[in-house]
Design a protein around this motif. Structure first.
Motif, short mmCIF file in Angstrom:
data_model
loop_
_atom_site.label_atom_id
_atom_site.label_comp_id
_atom_site.label_asym_id
_atom_site.label_seq_id
_atom_site.Cartn_x
_atom_site.Cartn_y
_atom_site.Cartn_z
N LEU A 186 1.81 -7.85 -22.14
CA LEU A 186 1.88 -8.72 -23.03
C LEU A 186 2.71 -9.45 -24.03
N GLY A 187 3.45 -8.70 -25.28
CA GLY A 187 4.72 -8.64 -25.46
C GLY A 187 5.35 -9.60 -24.76
N PHE A 188 5.70 -9.41 -23.54
CA PHE A 188 6.80 -9.86 -22.60
C PHE A 188 6.16 -11.42 -21.94
N LEU A 189 4.49 -12.30 -22.06
CA LEU A 189 4.55 -12.92 -20.98
C LEU A 189 4.47 -14.31 -21.86
N PRO A 190 4.54 -14.47 -23.13
CA PRO A 190 4.71 -15.26 -23.71
C PRO A 190 6.04 -16.02 -23.80
N ALA B 22 -0.40 -6.92 -30.06
CA ALA B 22 2.07 -7.37 -28.41
C ALA B 22 1.07 -8.23 -28.65
N LEU B 23 0.48 -9.32 -27.99
CA LEU B 23 0.34 -10.83 -27.67
C LEU B 23 1.09 -11.29 -28.90
N GLY B 24 0.55 -11.13 -29.93
CA GLY B 24 1.05 -11.64 -31.15
C GLY B 24 2.52 -11.56 -31.58
N VAL B 25 2.85 -10.99 -31.11
CA VAL B 25 4.21 -10.15 -31.29
C VAL B 25 5.66 -10.75 -29.96
N GLY B 26 4.50 -10.65 -29.24
CA GLY B 26 5.39 -11.95 -27.94
C GLY B 26 5.36 -13.35 -27.81
N VAL B 27 3.93 -14.09 -28.81
CA VAL B 27 4.64 -14.84 -29.52
C VAL B 27 5.81 -15.48 -30.27
N GLY C 78 15.14 -9.60 -34.07
CA GLY C 78 14.36 -9.78 -35.37
C GLY C 78 12.81 -10.09 -35.62
N ALA C 79 12.66 -11.36 -34.34
CA ALA C 79 11.25 -11.82 -34.47
C ALA C 79 10.24 -10.76 -33.81
N THR C 80 11.03 -9.95 -33.14
CA THR C 80 9.42 -8.73 -32.38
C THR C 80 9.31 -7.97 -34.12
N ARG D 163 7.97 0.77 -39.30
CA ARG D 163 8.99 0.21 -39.14
C ARG D 163 10.01 0.94 -37.68
N GLU D 164 9.31 2.23 -37.66
CA GLU D 164 10.31 2.59 -36.57
C GLU D 164 9.41 2.32 -34.96
N THR D 165 8.37 2.32 -34.88
CA THR D 165 7.31 1.52 -34.32
C THR D 165 8.13 0.22 -33.95
N ALA D 166 8.10 -0.23 -34.59
CA ALA D 166 8.20 -2.13 -34.25
C ALA D 166 9.60 -1.99 -34.14
N ALA D 167 10.51 -1.34 -34.08
CA ALA D 167 12.04 -1.35 -33.71
C ALA D 167 11.84 -0.79 -32.06
N GLU D 168 11.60 0.51 -32.36
CA GLU D 168 11.06 0.87 -30.33
C GLU D 168 10.16 0.07 -29.85
N TYR D 169 9.42 -0.82 -29.77
CA TYR D 169 8.62 -1.73 -29.70
C TYR D 169 9.41 -3.02 -28.74
N SER D 170 10.66 -3.54 -29.66
CA SER D 170 11.08 -4.45 -29.37
C SER D 170 12.67 -3.78 -28.72
N PHE D 171 12.53 -2.51 -28.84
CA PHE D 171 13.73 -2.39 -27.26
C PHE D 171 12.48 -2.19 -26.37
N PHE D 172 11.42 -2.01 -26.04
CA PHE D 172 11.24 -1.23 -24.97
C PHE D 172 10.67 -3.65 -24.47
N LEU D 173 10.30 -4.27 -25.38
CA LEU D 173 9.86 -5.65 -25.13
C LEU D 173 11.07 -6.22 -24.86
N ALA D 174 12.62 -5.84 -24.76
CA ALA D 174 13.65 -6.32 -24.47
C ALA D 174 13.76 -6.16 -22.97
N ILE D 175 13.46 -4.90 -22.17
CA ILE D 175 13.74 -4.16 -21.23
C ILE D 175 13.01 -6.14 -19.88
N PRO D 176 11.77 -6.28 -19.95
CA PRO D 176 11.29 -6.62 -18.71
C PRO D 176 12.09 -8.24 -19.39
N THR D 177 12.04 -8.80 -20.93
CA THR D 177 12.40 -10.63 -20.98
C THR D 177 14.11 -10.54 -20.56
#
Length: 269
Positions: free
Chosen positions: A87-91, A151-156, A170-172, A183-197
């Protein structure tokens, strides 16, 4: 300075900045403009980011294997993790596919891109300071505990990173922080979201630029890829330790100073 040394330096810049909320693409644009490197175009800048993304896969391999096994067993946590990443990758996937030519044109504009990067660095730094000061209390939990709306909001918000200098991480990260993610979860989510993006951005860029690539160009990309991977392996661990101790303010002040210095250099050039 030889072309090989410049490519290595750009690979280091990418590896250091990809996961920091300071804009890796912005730094590559500024470094390329400063060094006058022909290979420092949109294709080079985007594709070598994949080297840094590979570092995430290696460092979090155990986590990904747990999710993969959980998906086979239809475990709710594994399904939620995968849903949130997709969902974070889709937008970004939709916007990137539609606006590819416009984004590439901005990235390759010799004067506009560095200026946009410098301004975005300053504005982004101020935004980080404001968000860190007024972010809602953390809800706790891990990436799989985030709601699908978060998740979708962060993707937008990640789509803002298509503006040079804004920073995808930074945006994510800041988007997640405004929604109560730690903070820690936001950073990890940014890492994981980077892969498909970045996989999607790299695949699209290589396909669109397939007729422009030469042997020398591919060689430069390969070297930058390897260097960015090795550097990112070190930086990711360091970044998490800094975030745990000091939050994101140090990166905000760095952005403001770097953007101001870049603007002065551009106008004095």
């Amino acid at each position: 300075m030889t072309d090989l040394l410049i490519v290595i330096l750009l690979g280091i810049v990418e590896g250091v900045t990809e996961f920091l909320p300071v804009s890796s693409t912005g730094h590559l644009i500024l470094a390329g403009a400063l060094l006058g490197l022909p290979e420092a175009d949109a294709t080079f800048d985007i594709v070598i980011q994949l080297g840094a993304i590979l570092a995430v896969v290696v460092l979090f391999w155990g986590r990904f294997m747990i999710v993969a096994r959980g998906l086979l067993r239809r475990e709710p946590q594994a399904i939620a993790f995968t849903r949130n990443v997709l969902l974070g990758f889709l937008p970004a996937a939709l916007v990137g596919a539609v606006a590819y030519k416009a984004i590439k044109a901005v990235l390759e504009a010799p004067v506009i891109a560095p200026t946009v990067v410098a301004i975005a660095l300053i504005v982004g730094g101020i935004a980080i300071l404001v968000i860190e000061r007024f972010a809602p209390p953390s809800k706790g939990g891990m990436v799989e505990d985030m709601s699908w709306r978060t998740a979708l909001g962060v993707g937008v918000l990640q789509c803002l990173a298509m503006i040079p200098g804004v920073s995808r991480s930074g945006a994510t990260i800041m988007g997640a922080r405004t929604m109560g993610v730690s903070r820690e979860t936001a950073a990890e989510y940014s890492f994981f979201l980077a892969i498909p993006t970045m996989l999607g951005a790299t695949a699209l860029t290589l396909w669109k630029s397939r007729h422009e690539l030469s042997g020398a160009h591919v060689g430069s990309i390969a070297i930058g890829f390897v260097v960015s991977f090795l550097v990112a392996m070190v930086v990711i661990r360091w970044f998490m330790s800094i975030v745990a101790k000091h939050g994101f303010q140090p990166f905000a002040w760095y952005r403001i100073v770097a953007g101001a210095v870049a603007l002065i250099a551009i106008f004095l050039h």
